[in-house]
Design a protein around this motif. Structure first.
Motif, PDB file in Angstrom:
ATOM      1  N   ALA A 141       0.805  -1.220   0.000  1.00  0.00           N
ATOM      2  CA  ALA A 141       0.000   0.000   0.000  1.00  0.00           C
ATOM      3  C   ALA A 141       0.839   1.271   0.000  1.00  0.00           C
ATOM      4  CB  ALA A 141      -0.941   0.009   1.208  1.00  0.00           C
ATOM      5  N   ALA A 142       1.945   1.291   0.731  1.00  0.00           N
ATOM      6  CA  ALA A 142       2.743   2.520   0.801  1.00  0.00           C
ATOM      7  C   ALA A 142       3.250   2.946  -0.578  1.00  0.00           C
ATOM      8  CB  ALA A 142       3.895   2.355   1.785  1.00  0.00           C
ATOM      9  N   PRO A 143       3.895   2.077  -1.358  1.00  0.00           N
ATOM     10  CA  PRO A 143       4.310   2.510  -2.690  1.00  0.00           C
ATOM     11  C   PRO A 143       3.153   2.767  -3.637  1.00  0.00           C
ATOM     12  CG  PRO A 143       4.814   0.189  -2.362  1.00  0.00           C
ATOM     13  CD  PRO A 143       4.422   0.739  -1.032  1.00  0.00           C
ATOM     14  N   ALA A 144       2.101   1.949  -3.565  1.00  0.00           N
ATOM     15  CA  ALA A 144       0.970   2.140  -4.479  1.00  0.00           C
ATOM     16  C   ALA A 144       0.303   3.493  -4.253  1.00  0.00           C
ATOM     17  CB  ALA A 144      -0.040   1.010  -4.304  1.00  0.00           C
ATOM     18  N   LEU A 145       0.089   3.858  -3.006  1.00  0.00           N
ATOM     19  CA  LEU A 145      -0.531   5.146  -2.697  1.00  0.00           C
ATOM     20  C   LEU A 145       0.391   6.309  -3.042  1.00  0.00           C
ATOM     21  CD1 LEU A 145      -2.201   4.216   0.699  1.00  0.00           C
ATOM     22  CD2 LEU A 145      -3.430   4.942  -1.367  1.00  0.00           C
ATOM     23  N   MET A 146       1.674   6.166  -2.737  1.00  0.00           N
ATOM     24  CA  MET A 146       2.596   7.254  -3.057  1.00  0.00           C
ATOM     25  C   MET A 146       2.721   7.468  -4.562  1.00  0.00           C
ATOM     26  SD  MET A 146       3.602   8.898  -0.434  1.00  0.00           S
ATOM     27  CE  MET A 146       4.776   9.888  -1.359  1.00  0.00           C
ATOM     28  N   ALA A 147       2.467   6.429  -5.351  1.00  0.00           N
ATOM     29  CA  ALA A 147       2.501   6.562  -6.807  1.00  0.00           C
ATOM     30  C   ALA A 147       1.255   7.245  -7.350  1.00  0.00           C
ATOM     31  CB  ALA A 147       2.655   5.194  -7.458  1.00  0.00           C
ATOM     32  N   GLY A 148       0.233   7.413  -6.507  1.00  0.00           N
ATOM     33  CA  GLY A 148      -0.991   8.071  -6.936  1.00  0.00           C
ATOM     34  C   GLY A 148      -2.152   7.149  -7.188  1.00  0.00           C
ATOM     35  N   ASN A 149      -1.981   5.854  -6.919  1.00  0.00           N
ATOM     36  CA  ASN A 149      -3.077   4.906  -7.032  1.00  0.00           C
ATOM     37  C   ASN A 149      -3.947   4.946  -5.786  1.00  0.00           C
ATOM     38  OD1 ASN A 149      -2.147   3.429  -9.542  1.00  0.00           O
ATOM     39  ND2 ASN A 149      -0.384   3.072  -8.217  1.00  0.00           N
ATOM     40  N   THR A 150      -5.112   4.327  -5.866  1.00  0.00           N
ATOM     41  CA  THR A 150      -5.913   4.044  -4.681  1.00  0.00           C
ATOM     42  C   THR A 150      -5.988   2.537  -4.508  1.00  0.00           C
ATOM     43  OG1 THR A 150      -7.958   4.232  -5.981  1.00  0.00           O
ATOM     44  CG2 THR A 150      -7.227   6.175  -4.742  1.00  0.00           C
ATOM     45  N   CYS A 151      -6.313   2.089  -3.292  1.00  0.00           N
ATOM     46  CA  CYS A 151      -6.178   0.683  -2.945  1.00  0.00           C
ATOM     47  C   CYS A 151      -7.472   0.120  -2.371  1.00  0.00           C
ATOM     48  CB  CYS A 151      -5.080   0.497  -1.901  1.00  0.00           C
ATOM     49  SG  CYS A 151      -3.478   1.177  -2.388  1.00  0.00           S
ATOM     50  N   VAL A 152      -7.766  -1.113  -2.764  1.00  0.00           N
ATOM     51  CA  VAL A 152      -8.868  -1.876  -2.190  1.00  0.00           C
ATOM     52  C   VAL A 152      -8.282  -3.190  -1.688  1.00  0.00           C
ATOM     53  CG1 VAL A 152     -11.044  -3.033  -2.647  1.00  0.00           C
ATOM     54  CG2 VAL A 152     -10.594  -0.815  -3.681  1.00  0.00           C
ATOM     55  N   LEU A 153      -8.543  -3.518  -0.429  1.00  0.00           N
ATOM     56  CA  LEU A 153      -7.951  -4.690   0.217  1.00  0.00           C
ATOM     57  C   LEU A 153      -8.974  -5.780   0.419  1.00  0.00           C
ATOM     58  CD1 LEU A 153      -5.728  -6.193   1.892  1.00  0.00           C
ATOM     59  CD2 LEU A 153      -6.567  -4.895   3.881  1.00  0.00           C
ATOM     60  N   LYS A 154      -8.659  -6.987  -0.083  1.00  0.00           N
ATOM     61  CA  LYS A 154      -9.369  -8.205   0.320  1.00  0.00           C
ATOM     62  C   LYS A 154      -8.369  -8.991   1.155  1.00  0.00           C
ATOM     63  CE  LYS A 154     -10.380 -12.767  -0.028  1.00  0.00           C
ATOM     64  NZ  LYS A 154     -10.519 -12.986   1.421  1.00  0.00           N
ATOM     65  N   HIS A 155      -8.552  -8.971   2.462  1.00  0.00           N
ATOM     66  CA  HIS A 155      -7.618  -9.645   3.350  1.00  0.00           C
ATOM     67  C   HIS A 155      -8.084 -11.077   3.603  1.00  0.00           C
ATOM     68  CE1 HIS A 155      -4.116  -9.637   5.762  1.00  0.00           C
ATOM     69  NE2 HIS A 155      -4.199  -8.414   6.244  1.00  0.00           N
ATOM     70  N   ALA A 156      -7.191 -11.870   4.201  1.00  0.00           N
ATOM     71  CA  ALA A 156      -7.544 -13.241   4.574  1.00  0.00           C
ATOM     72  C   ALA A 156      -8.727 -13.222   5.540  1.00  0.00           C
ATOM     73  CB  ALA A 156      -6.344 -13.935   5.210  1.00  0.00           C
ATOM     74  N   ARG A 177     -11.094  10.245   1.562  1.00  0.00           N
ATOM     75  CA  ARG A 177     -12.056   9.152   1.598  1.00  0.00           C
ATOM     76  C   ARG A 177     -11.974   8.344   0.304  1.00  0.00           C
ATOM     77  NH1 ARG A 177     -16.870   7.913   4.262  1.00  0.00           N
ATOM     78  NH2 ARG A 177     -18.384   6.763   3.001  1.00  0.00           N
ATOM     79  N   GLY A 178     -11.853   7.037   0.457  1.00  0.00           N
ATOM     80  CA  GLY A 178     -11.807   6.170  -0.710  1.00  0.00           C
ATOM     81  C   GLY A 178     -10.408   5.785  -1.146  1.00  0.00           C
ATOM     82  N   CYS A 179      -9.378   6.429  -0.600  1.00  0.00           N
ATOM     83  CA  CYS A 179      -8.011   6.090  -1.007  1.00  0.00           C
ATOM     84  C   CYS A 179      -7.627   4.670  -0.611  1.00  0.00           C
ATOM     85  CB  CYS A 179      -7.015   7.077  -0.392  1.00  0.00           C
ATOM     86  SG  CYS A 179      -6.738   8.532  -1.399  1.00  0.00           S
ATOM     87  N   PHE A 180      -8.134   4.223   0.530  1.00  0.00           N
ATOM     88  CA  PHE A 180      -7.857   2.852   0.976  1.00  0.00           C
ATOM     89  C   PHE A 180      -9.133   2.290   1.573  1.00  0.00           C
ATOM     90  CE2 PHE A 180      -6.670  -0.639   3.605  1.00  0.00           C
ATOM     91  CZ  PHE A 180      -5.571  -1.213   2.984  1.00  0.00           C
ATOM     92  N   ARG A 181      -9.628   1.210   0.982  1.00  0.00           N
ATOM     93  CA  ARG A 181     -10.841   0.572   1.471  1.00  0.00           C
ATOM     94  C   ARG A 181     -10.617  -0.911   1.716  1.00  0.00           C
ATOM     95  NH1 ARG A 181     -15.899   2.635   0.941  1.00  0.00           N
ATOM     96  NH2 ARG A 181     -16.270   0.880   2.353  1.00  0.00           N
ATOM     97  N   THR A 182     -11.217  -1.429   2.773  1.00  0.00           N
ATOM     98  CA  THR A 182     -11.186  -2.859   3.081  1.00  0.00           C
ATOM     99  C   THR A 182     -12.515  -3.483   2.690  1.00  0.00           C
ATOM    100  OG1 THR A 182      -9.543  -2.825   4.850  1.00  0.00           O
ATOM    101  CG2 THR A 182     -11.244  -4.496   5.001  1.00  0.00           C
TER     102      THR A 182
END
Length: 471
Positions: A141-156, A177-182
């Motif tokens: 997430a740290a590199p993806a967000l710093m590159a300007g992407n947003t992230c959606v997480l499907k965790h175990a 809001r919306g930059c990182f969602r689980t």
């Protein structure tokens, strides 16, 4: 459908969560895409300030988040604290270096100006495992967000509280809001998310079997993937190695995180000249490990994360013993509550045995004897996996030559394989493809774009004509 958080040390149910409906998933994806349209325009300095704040929150809340990790998946508490600290370091690393990593690169051509730009892709889906429930996510997430992407997480599904806590970190740090969602969804629902048109890329850390399914689903809709999959790392001990140092590091490399690590040392390949001494010292050190309540700071080995994982490990050990392996210590589940398995060393292991051929995900070490260096390398490469490897010898110049011949994404000489934000991380063969961490990791989820600005200032060189010689 619901998912449960279960304490693997006590088997108590900690919490129950309802899975997100498809409508909830769709809203989260729309929100992440809308956030991307704005986030990509935010400067590196502003992104970095928020990422530094995320790192600071991790440190401020280290005790709480570490206790949550230990409760949900059983990692010894001291290791859980170190995991949270490493996440904070990763946040700071990319906050400080992303602008440099993604700066435009001028290229001299026939154009008035030409350069390579690095643009974000959009919404990136991360499918992450339970064994390092914070680190695996922040590593991406740290590199993806710093590159300007947003992230959606499907965790175990067995670490839903960790998944929600990670979303909390980014929210409380001030990310839009919306930059990182689980998403609290099942594995089968993840394939539908992969196919969603708002998802631009996918990253997975998991088993090679899961990697096959994710790669197939992403390939069907032509989406970029990075796969960090399983491993059966060799730990090669040559005759001139410092045996005491190799043993001490080998015990940690096999049993850290209760052996539940893709880059754990699993196959200990030892030159015959020192094999007897190594086996004796290694088995004694493994037998001395303290197994118990992972919330106690003295505990070195906790429970496995789930009972089915313990059952799989038991099958691998018993099948290998039936095929002729020798038990030096351990070799059975620990009686009582919790998913504990005794730290185990098997000697006399051969390539057809499950503990050699398969990935073992728990505190079980397989010791294999090699006649010489050449056989040690052959055995090391005799695996469908190629994630990491360790090589122990006092001759470091020879080690550097031998490292080139080992089929793995990383080779550590006289040390333990570990991930580091400053170095690329990933594997070959069935251990996956693509890289995480370092500059190579942040480049995985950007559009590497050529920009050519005219008019041309000189003609493009024509290929030279080759005239055949005439006798």
């Amino acid at each position: 459908m619901s998912m449960q958080s279960i304490n693997p040390a006590t088997e108590a149910v900690l919490a129950t969560f309802e899975e997100h409906s498809w409508d909830q998933v769709e809203r989260a994806l729309v929100e992440a895409d809308a956030a991307f349209r704005q986030w990509r325009e935010v400067s590196f300095a502003e992104r970095g300030a928020l990422m530094h704040r995320a790192g600071a929150l991790l440190r401020e809340r280290k005790a709480r988040y570490a206790a949550l990790i230990t409760a949900e998946m059983g990692k010894p508490i001291v290791e859980a604290e170190a995991e949270v600290e490493k996440c904070a370091w990763n946040c700071e690393y990319y906050a400080d270096n992303a602008a440099r990593f993604l700066a435009d690169e001028a290229v001299a051509t026939n154009a008035s100006e030409s350069y390579v730009a690095f643009d974000p892709l959009g919404v990136v889906l991360a499918i992450m495992p339970w064994n390092f429930p914070f680190w695996q996510v922040f590593r991406f997430a740290a590199p993806a967000l710093m590159a300007g992407n947003t992230c959606v997480l499907k965790h175990a599904s067995n670490v839903p509280q960790c998944a929600l806590a990670i979303e909390e970190v980014f929210r409380d740090a001030g990310f839009p809001r919306g930059c990182f969602r689980t998403l609290l969804i099942s594995g089968s629902a993840a394939e539908r998310v992969i196919a969603h048109p708002l998802v631009r890329a996918v990253t997975l850390t998991g088993s090679d079997a899961t990697g096959e399914r994710v790669a197939a689903a992403a390939g069907a809709v032509i989406k970029k993937t990075v796969l960090e999959l399983g491993g059966s790392d060799p730990f090669i001990v040559l005759a001139d190695a410092d045996l005491d140092a190799a043993v001490a590091t080998g015990v940690r490399a096999r049993c850290q995180n209760t052996g539940q690590s893709c880059i754990a040392a699993k196959r200990f390949i030892v030159e015959a000249a020192v094999a007897d001494a190594f086996e004796q010292k290694f088995a004694a050190a493994v037998a001395a490990l303290r197994v118990g309540d992972p919330m106690e700071r003295e505990t070195q080995v906790g429970p496995l994360a789930r009972d089915d994982l313990r059952a799989a490990l038991r099958r691998q050990v018993e099948a290998s013993l039936a095929m002729g392996a020798r038990l030096l210590t351990g070799g059975r589940p620990r009686p009582g509550r919790g998913y504990f398995y005794e730290p185990t060393v098997l000697a006399g292991v051969t390539p057809e045995m499950p503990v050699f051929r398969e990935e073992t995900f728990g505190p079980v070490a397989a010791v294999i004897r090699a006649r010489d260096v050449e056989e040690a390398l052959r055995l090391a490469n005799d695996s469908p996996y190629g994630l990491g490897a360790a090589l122990w010898t006092r001759d470091t110049e020879r080690a550097k030559r031998l490292a080139r011949r080992i089929e793995a994404g990383s080779v550590f000489v006289n040390g333990m394989v570990a991930s580091d934000p400053r170095l690329p991380f990933g594997g070959v063969k069935r251990s996956g493809y693509g890289r995480e961490l370092s500059r190579y990791g942040i480049l995985e989820f950007v559009n590497i774009k050529t920009v050519w600005v005219g008019p041309a200032v000189q003609p493009v060189p024509e290929p030279q004509k080759v005239t055949a010689a005439v006798e």
